[in-house]
Design a protein around this motif. Structure first.
Motif, PDB file in Angstrom:
ATOM      1  N   ARG A 254      -3.957  -3.894   1.407  1.00  0.00           N
ATOM      2  CA  ARG A 254      -3.962  -5.105   0.573  1.00  0.00           C
ATOM      3  C   ARG A 254      -2.700  -5.287  -0.249  1.00  0.00           C
TER       4      ARG A 254
ATOM      5  N   LEU B 147       1.653   5.304   0.429  1.00  0.00           N
ATOM      6  CA  LEU B 147       0.727   6.426   0.562  1.00  0.00           C
ATOM      7  C   LEU B 147       1.512   7.730   0.681  1.00  0.00           C
TER       8      LEU B 147
ATOM      9  N   GLU C  15       1.403   2.660   3.974  1.00  0.00           N
ATOM     10  CA  GLU C  15       1.073   1.898   2.766  1.00  0.00           C
ATOM     11  C   GLU C  15      -0.331   1.330   2.866  1.00  0.00           C
ATOM     12  N   THR C  16      -0.884   0.956   1.728  1.00  0.00           N
ATOM     13  CA  THR C  16      -2.230   0.400   1.706  1.00  0.00           C
ATOM     14  C   THR C  16      -2.228  -1.006   2.293  1.00  0.00           C
TER      15      THR C  16
ATOM     16  N   LEU D 215      -5.965   5.892   8.835  1.00  0.00           N
ATOM     17  CA  LEU D 215      -5.368   5.906   7.506  1.00  0.00           C
ATOM     18  C   LEU D 215      -4.251   6.938   7.409  1.00  0.00           C
TER      19      LEU D 215
ATOM     20  N   ALA E 194       4.098   3.544  -6.555  1.00  0.00           N
ATOM     21  CA  ALA E 194       2.730   3.024  -6.527  1.00  0.00           C
ATOM     22  C   ALA E 194       2.239   2.706  -7.933  1.00  0.00           C
TER      23      ALA E 194
ATOM     24  N   GLN F  34      -0.824   5.582   8.447  1.00  0.00           N
ATOM     25  CA  GLN F  34      -0.278   4.449   7.712  1.00  0.00           C
ATOM     26  C   GLN F  34       0.666   4.934   6.621  1.00  0.00           C
TER      27      GLN F  34
END
Length: 150
Positions: free
Chosen positions: A11, A16, A8-9, A3, A31, A6
């Motif tokens: 889904r 982030l 971005e999330t 995580l 966001a 990364q």
């Protein structure tokens, strides 16, 4: 990939934040803007042409094919108007949106959007039981079409 690496999330591709990142407020505000349109989404209606609209910030439309103008290449997505112009987001299977004009929910199943159709009133039959069974069969048919039941 962890995580922490990364950007971005998974889904909804929400940005982030990272330790030591400059101008975090830009990513945070982006966001929040996306979340504002994704959580409990409402569309004005479905359309294929943004040129005939007079959008206000916070309004969204379901983009129909063949998408025209600024919506070209975004058919099937939700187009949301913000202070900075159009933002697009791709629905995930199970996404529900409320269509203001049609006064109904539309559901995305991964292969397209579906909207309910009006149930016809039970007709015919010689007893109440026959009419009741027909009405129940119609209701179950629609629920199956919307994949509420397997």
């Amino acid at each position: 990939m962890t995580l922490a690496s990364q950007s971005e999330t998974a889904r909804h591709a929400l940005p982030l934040l990272h330790v030591g990142q400059s101008q975090k407020e830009i990513f945070h505000n982006e966001a929040l803007t996306r979340i504002d349109h994704i959580i409990m989404p409402v569309i004005e209606t479905a359309s294929d042409n943004p040129d005939v609209l007079v959008p206000e910030p916070g309004q969204s439309w379901l983009v129909l094919a063949p998408a025209q103008g600024e919506w070209t290449g975004h058919a099937g997505k939700i187009a949301s108007w913000t202070e900075n112009g159009w933002r697009y987001w791709e629905p995930k299977a199970g996404t529900h949106v409320f269509d203001r004009q049609a006064d109904c929910f539309r559901i995305f199943h991964g292969d397209g959007w579906f909207a309910p159709t009006a149930l016809p009133a039970p007709t015919g039959g010689t007893t109440i039981d026959v009419e009741a069974r027909a009405a129940i069969s119609s209701i179950l048919g629609i629920l199956r079409d919307f994949r509420f039941f397997p």
